[in-house]
Design an enzyme around this catalytic site. Structure first.
Site, PDB file in Angstrom:
ATOM      1  N   GLN A   1     -10.098  -0.791   6.853  1.00  0.00           N
ATOM      2  CA  GLN A   1     -11.406  -0.879   6.414  1.00  0.00           C
ATOM      3  C   GLN A   1     -12.419  -1.766   7.138  1.00  0.00           C
ATOM      4  O   GLN A   1     -13.758  -1.623   7.417  1.00  0.00           O
ATOM      5  CB  GLN A   1     -11.480  -1.052   5.174  1.00  0.00           C
ATOM      6  CG  GLN A   1     -12.931  -0.995   4.275  1.00  0.00           C
ATOM      7  CD  GLN A   1     -12.792  -1.327   2.712  1.00  0.00           C
ATOM      8  OE1 GLN A   1     -11.822  -1.691   2.243  1.00  0.00           O
ATOM      9  NE2 GLN A   1     -14.083  -1.140   2.350  1.00  0.00           N
TER      10      GLN A   1
ATOM     11  N   TYR B   1      -9.135   4.092 -16.546  1.00  0.00           N
ATOM     12  CA  TYR B   1      -9.447   4.871 -15.412  1.00  0.00           C
ATOM     13  C   TYR B   1     -10.738   5.465 -15.260  1.00  0.00           C
ATOM     14  O   TYR B   1     -11.340   5.427 -14.002  1.00  0.00           O
ATOM     15  CB  TYR B   1      -8.201   5.932 -15.351  1.00  0.00           C
ATOM     16  CG  TYR B   1      -7.939   6.173 -14.028  1.00  0.00           C
ATOM     17  CD1 TYR B   1      -7.498   5.360 -12.787  1.00  0.00           C
ATOM     18  CD2 TYR B   1      -8.245   7.577 -13.239  1.00  0.00           C
ATOM     19  CE1 TYR B   1      -7.243   5.528 -11.638  1.00  0.00           C
ATOM     20  CE2 TYR B   1      -7.753   7.725 -11.860  1.00  0.00           C
ATOM     21  CZ  TYR B   1      -7.313   6.791 -11.231  1.00  0.00           C
ATOM     22  OH  TYR B   1      -7.064   6.956  -9.739  1.00  0.00           O
TER      23      TYR B   1
ATOM     24  N   SER C   1       0.786  -1.230   0.006  1.00  0.00           N
ATOM     25  CA  SER C   1       0.208  -0.027  -0.051  1.00  0.00           C
ATOM     26  C   SER C   1       0.799   1.241  -0.053  1.00  0.00           C
ATOM     27  O   SER C   1       1.818   1.337   0.723  1.00  0.00           O
ATOM     28  CB  SER C   1      -0.887   0.210   1.210  1.00  0.00           C
ATOM     29  OG  SER C   1      -1.934  -1.058   1.197  1.00  0.00           O
ATOM     30  N   ILE C   2       0.320   2.286  -0.793  1.00  0.00           N
ATOM     31  CA  ILE C   2       0.982   3.701  -0.759  1.00  0.00           C
ATOM     32  C   ILE C   2       1.137   4.283   0.761  1.00  0.00           C
ATOM     33  O   ILE C   2       2.004   4.812   1.117  1.00  0.00           O
ATOM     34  CB  ILE C   2       0.338   4.549  -1.620  1.00  0.00           C
ATOM     35  CG1 ILE C   2       0.469   4.144  -3.063  1.00  0.00           C
ATOM     36  CG2 ILE C   2       0.801   6.158  -1.463  1.00  0.00           C
ATOM     37  CD1 ILE C   2      -0.394   4.967  -4.147  1.00  0.00           C
TER      38      ILE C   2
ATOM     39  N   LYS D   1     -11.217  11.532  -8.940  1.00  0.00           N
ATOM     40  CA  LYS D   1      -9.902  12.388  -8.693  1.00  0.00           C
ATOM     41  C   LYS D   1      -9.845  13.614  -8.957  1.00  0.00           C
ATOM     42  O   LYS D   1      -9.396  14.624  -8.508  1.00  0.00           O
ATOM     43  CB  LYS D   1      -8.707  11.644  -9.379  1.00  0.00           C
ATOM     44  CG  LYS D   1      -8.309  10.173  -8.877  1.00  0.00           C
ATOM     45  CD  LYS D   1      -8.199  10.120  -7.525  1.00  0.00           C
ATOM     46  CE  LYS D   1      -7.566   8.791  -6.944  1.00  0.00           C
ATOM     47  NZ  LYS D   1      -7.663   8.469  -5.389  1.00  0.00           N
TER      48      LYS D   1
ATOM     49  N   VAL E   1     -15.286   4.393   5.548  1.00  0.00           N
ATOM     50  CA  VAL E   1     -15.465   5.836   5.180  1.00  0.00           C
ATOM     51  C   VAL E   1     -16.912   6.119   4.863  1.00  0.00           C
ATOM     52  O   VAL E   1     -17.206   7.222   4.386  1.00  0.00           O
ATOM     53  CB  VAL E   1     -14.345   6.414   4.372  1.00  0.00           C
ATOM     54  CG1 VAL E   1     -13.210   6.382   5.277  1.00  0.00           C
ATOM     55  CG2 VAL E   1     -13.999   5.720   2.963  1.00  0.00           C
TER      56      VAL E   1
ATOM     57  N   LYS F   1       2.006  -1.030  -8.391  1.00  0.00           N
ATOM     58  CA  LYS F   1       1.375  -2.188  -8.293  1.00  0.00           C
ATOM     59  C   LYS F   1       0.910  -2.424  -6.841  1.00  0.00           C
ATOM     60  O   LYS F   1       1.529  -2.853  -5.896  1.00  0.00           O
ATOM     61  CB  LYS F   1       2.138  -3.472  -8.885  1.00  0.00           C
ATOM     62  CG  LYS F   1       1.362  -4.548  -9.300  1.00  0.00           C
ATOM     63  CD  LYS F   1       2.435  -5.495  -9.967  1.00  0.00           C
ATOM     64  CE  LYS F   1       1.699  -6.643 -10.330  1.00  0.00           C
ATOM     65  NZ  LYS F   1       1.122  -7.705  -9.384  1.00  0.00           N
ATOM     66  N   THR F   2      -0.552  -2.016  -6.497  1.00  0.00           N
ATOM     67  CA  THR F   2      -1.043  -2.255  -5.395  1.00  0.00           C
ATOM     68  C   THR F   2      -2.323  -2.936  -5.702  1.00  0.00           C
ATOM     69  O   THR F   2      -2.911  -3.371  -6.525  1.00  0.00           O
ATOM     70  CB  THR F   2      -1.332  -0.903  -4.546  1.00  0.00           C
ATOM     71  OG1 THR F   2      -2.462  -0.258  -5.517  1.00  0.00           O
ATOM     72  CG2 THR F   2      -0.216   0.029  -4.397  1.00  0.00           C
ATOM     73  N   LEU F   3      -2.979  -3.473  -4.292  1.00  0.00           N
ATOM     74  CA  LEU F   3      -4.355  -4.268  -4.381  1.00  0.00           C
ATOM     75  C   LEU F   3      -5.270  -3.395  -5.346  1.00  0.00           C
ATOM     76  O   LEU F   3      -5.901  -3.937  -6.099  1.00  0.00           O
ATOM     77  CB  LEU F   3      -4.875  -4.321  -2.861  1.00  0.00           C
ATOM     78  CG  LEU F   3      -5.674  -5.374  -2.582  1.00  0.00           C
ATOM     79  CD1 LEU F   3      -5.229  -6.773  -3.081  1.00  0.00           C
ATOM     80  CD2 LEU F   3      -6.213  -5.517  -1.210  1.00  0.00           C
ATOM     81  N   ALA F   4      -5.247  -1.946  -5.000  1.00  0.00           N
ATOM     82  CA  ALA F   4      -6.255  -1.196  -5.627  1.00  0.00           C
ATOM     83  C   ALA F   4      -6.116  -1.306  -7.189  1.00  0.00           C
ATOM     84  O   ALA F   4      -7.032  -1.151  -7.928  1.00  0.00           O
ATOM     85  CB  ALA F   4      -6.381   0.297  -5.056  1.00  0.00           C
TER      86      ALA F   4
HETATM   87  P1  NAD Z   1      -4.394  -0.173  -1.549  1.00  0.00           P
HETATM   88  O1  NAD Z   1      -5.481  -1.151  -2.222  1.00  0.00           O
HETATM   89  O2  NAD Z   1      -3.155  -0.635  -0.944  1.00  0.00           O
HETATM   90  O3  NAD Z   1      -5.212   0.943  -0.599  1.00  0.00           O
HETATM   91  C1  NAD Z   1      -6.442   1.176  -0.870  1.00  0.00           C
HETATM   92  C2  NAD Z   1      -7.057   1.493   0.554  1.00  0.00           C
HETATM   93  O4  NAD Z   1      -8.440   1.866   0.301  1.00  0.00           O
HETATM   94  C3  NAD Z   1      -7.324   0.086   1.135  1.00  0.00           C
HETATM   95  O5  NAD Z   1      -6.607   0.102   2.573  1.00  0.00           O
HETATM   96  C4  NAD Z   1      -8.865   0.030   1.309  1.00  0.00           C
HETATM   97  O6  NAD Z   1      -8.982  -0.900   2.528  1.00  0.00           O
HETATM   98  C5  NAD Z   1      -9.100   1.381   1.358  1.00  0.00           C
HETATM   99  N1  NAD Z   1     -10.629   1.500   1.173  1.00  0.00           N
HETATM  100  C6  NAD Z   1     -11.442   1.283   0.334  1.00  0.00           C
HETATM  101  N2  NAD Z   1     -12.774   1.338   0.288  1.00  0.00           N
HETATM  102  C7  NAD Z   1     -12.379   1.989   1.700  1.00  0.00           C
HETATM  103  C8  NAD Z   1     -13.604   2.317   2.654  1.00  0.00           C
HETATM  104  N3  NAD Z   1     -15.074   2.401   2.253  1.00  0.00           N
HETATM  105  N4  NAD Z   1     -13.377   2.540   4.073  1.00  0.00           N
HETATM  106  C9  NAD Z   1     -12.206   2.610   4.516  1.00  0.00           C
HETATM  107  N5  NAD Z   1     -11.045   2.277   3.396  1.00  0.00           N
HETATM  108  C10 NAD Z   1     -11.548   1.868   2.290  1.00  0.00           C
HETATM  109  O7  NAD Z   1      -4.029   0.743  -2.828  1.00  0.00           O
HETATM  110  P2  NAD Z   1      -3.264   1.951  -3.147  1.00  0.00           P
HETATM  111  O8  NAD Z   1      -2.704   1.875  -4.509  1.00  0.00           O
HETATM  112  O9  NAD Z   1      -1.995   2.402  -2.035  1.00  0.00           O
HETATM  113  O10 NAD Z   1      -4.359   3.234  -2.827  1.00  0.00           O
HETATM  114  C11 NAD Z   1      -4.111   4.273  -2.009  1.00  0.00           C
HETATM  115  C12 NAD Z   1      -4.542   5.380  -2.931  1.00  0.00           C
HETATM  116  O11 NAD Z   1      -3.675   5.977  -3.711  1.00  0.00           O
HETATM  117  C13 NAD Z   1      -6.007   5.496  -3.609  1.00  0.00           C
HETATM  118  O12 NAD Z   1      -6.567   6.579  -3.167  1.00  0.00           O
HETATM  119  C14 NAD Z   1      -5.552   5.470  -4.935  1.00  0.00           C
HETATM  120  O13 NAD Z   1      -6.497   5.647  -5.921  1.00  0.00           O
HETATM  121  C15 NAD Z   1      -4.404   6.137  -4.965  1.00  0.00           C
HETATM  122  N6  NAD Z   1      -3.382   6.223  -6.054  1.00  0.00           N
HETATM  123  C16 NAD Z   1      -2.880   4.846  -6.572  1.00  0.00           C
HETATM  124  C17 NAD Z   1      -2.097   4.592  -7.580  1.00  0.00           C
HETATM  125  C18 NAD Z   1      -1.384   3.429  -7.874  1.00  0.00           C
HETATM  126  O14 NAD Z   1      -1.267   3.213  -8.877  1.00  0.00           O
HETATM  127  N7  NAD Z   1      -1.436   2.356  -6.968  1.00  0.00           N
HETATM  128  C19 NAD Z   1      -1.577   5.896  -8.191  1.00  0.00           C
HETATM  129  C20 NAD Z   1      -2.157   7.005  -7.752  1.00  0.00           C
HETATM  130  C21 NAD Z   1      -2.945   7.139  -6.778  1.00  0.00           C
END
Ligand code: NAD
Length: 264
Positions: free
Chosen positions: A41, A156, A20-21, A163, A66, A193-196
């Site tokens: 979550q 996207y 995760s980020i 966003k 959230v 590369k994350t879960l999301a």
């Molecule tokens: P991640 O899957 O590790 O994290 C996403 C998190 O969102 C998870 O911990 C999940 O539990 C949480 N979440 C989702 N729905 C929720 C809810 N209803 N209540 C509480 N928590 C909730 O993935 P990530 O890539 O680390 O994502 C973190 C942020 O970074 C996101 O906003 C994502 O859009 C953004 N982001 C990601 C990338 C990428 O390429 N991975 C690039 C730019 C921005």
């Protein structure tokens, strides 16, 4: 010498695992001396988040979905039982139906549009509403965004629209809280590369494209994002608010495919 974040307390929201980020940001803050609390979550994630929090010396791990205002209230009530103040909050949360993170934006459903905007946009405002009450001047709030807010990126779709709204809300929140000395910013991260991210169509192709065409000719890591987050969350960023900082190996400045980019 005193560490950059010594004496500062921060809430990290959005930790799912060590990819995760939020984990990159938490590590950077903890290494700089910050004291951390975490929200997760759902029950399934608690067993992943507990040991990661412990690794960084934190035993404040609280549930929060959230999409539920009562759950956000309960998080901040729980936090207030442990801490009498808050210096920073990190919102690293986003969600959309993955069936709509492929194909055409025009086919987005009303239900998923609403849910995506609620979880990925309004939740940041909802968190900042509560965090503000625990913060003194010098407080800092941070969210995560992506270049798909500014330009059309394949797959996207509704998340790009969300966003864009999130980035606009960063600017309005910065104005509202600026009078109290609280800063609000976003980091626009390159693909990681994350879960999301695994829910986004053709994500491997997007990663390769960014690697071959960004000025640094590589992808960014959660450590790269963590280091830039440290700047915005600490007093190093004291004059910066309402900003969207690109941590994307420079990809956002590029106008066309690099001449040395291999075929993908
Ligand atoms: P991640 O899957 O590790 O994290 C996403 C998190 O969102 C998870 O911990 C999940 O539990 C949480 N979440 C989702 N729905 C929720 C809810 N209803 N209540 C509480 N928590 C909730 O993935 P990530 O890539 O680390 O994502 C973190 C942020 O970074 C996101 O906003 C994502 O859009 C953004 N982001 C990601 C990338 C990428 O390429 N991975 C690039 C730019 C921005």
């Amino acid at each position: 010498s005193q560490k950059l974040m010594a004496g500062k307390r921060g809430l990290i929201m959005g930790l799912a695992n060590d990819k995760s980020i939020a984990w990159g940001i938490a590590k950077a803050c903890a290494n700089a001396g910050a004291e951390l609390a975490f929200s997760y979550q759902g029950d399934a994630l608690k067993k992943r988040v507990d040991p990661l929090a412990a690794e960084l010396g934190s035993d404040i791990v609280l549930p929060c979905d959230v999409s539920d205002e009562g759950s956000v209230d309960a998080l901040f009530a729980g936090l207030a039982e442990r801490w009498d103040g808050l210096d920073f909050v990190v919102h690293a949360i986003g969600f959309s139906d993955k069936n709509e993170l492929r194909g055409r934006y025009v086919d987005t459903s009303r239900d998923n549009f609403r849910m995506t905007m609620d979880i990925s946009v309004f939740s940041f405002t909802s968190v900042v509403q509560r965090a503000e009450k625990m913060m003194k001047p010098g407080g800092s709030a941070l969210t995560l965004t992506y270049y798909g807010a500014e330009r059309v990126m394949p797959h996207y779709n509704v998340m790009g629209v969300a966003k864009a709204a999130l980035e606009a809300s960063v600017r309005y929140l910065a104005e509202d809280l600026g009078k109290d000395g609280i800063r609000v910013n976003a980091i626009s991260a390159g693909p990681i590369k994350t879960l999301a991210a695994s829910g986004i169509g053709d994500f491997r192709y997007i990663m390769k494209w960014n690697e071959y065409n960004s000025p640094l000719r590589r992808n960014v890591t959660i450590e790269d994002v963590g280091n830039s987050a440290l700047y915005l969350l600490s007093d190093l960023g004291s004059g910066v608010t309402g900003e969207v900082l690109h941590v994307d190996a420079g990809y956002h400045v590029v106008g066309m495919k690099a001449v040395d980019a291999p075929d993908i």
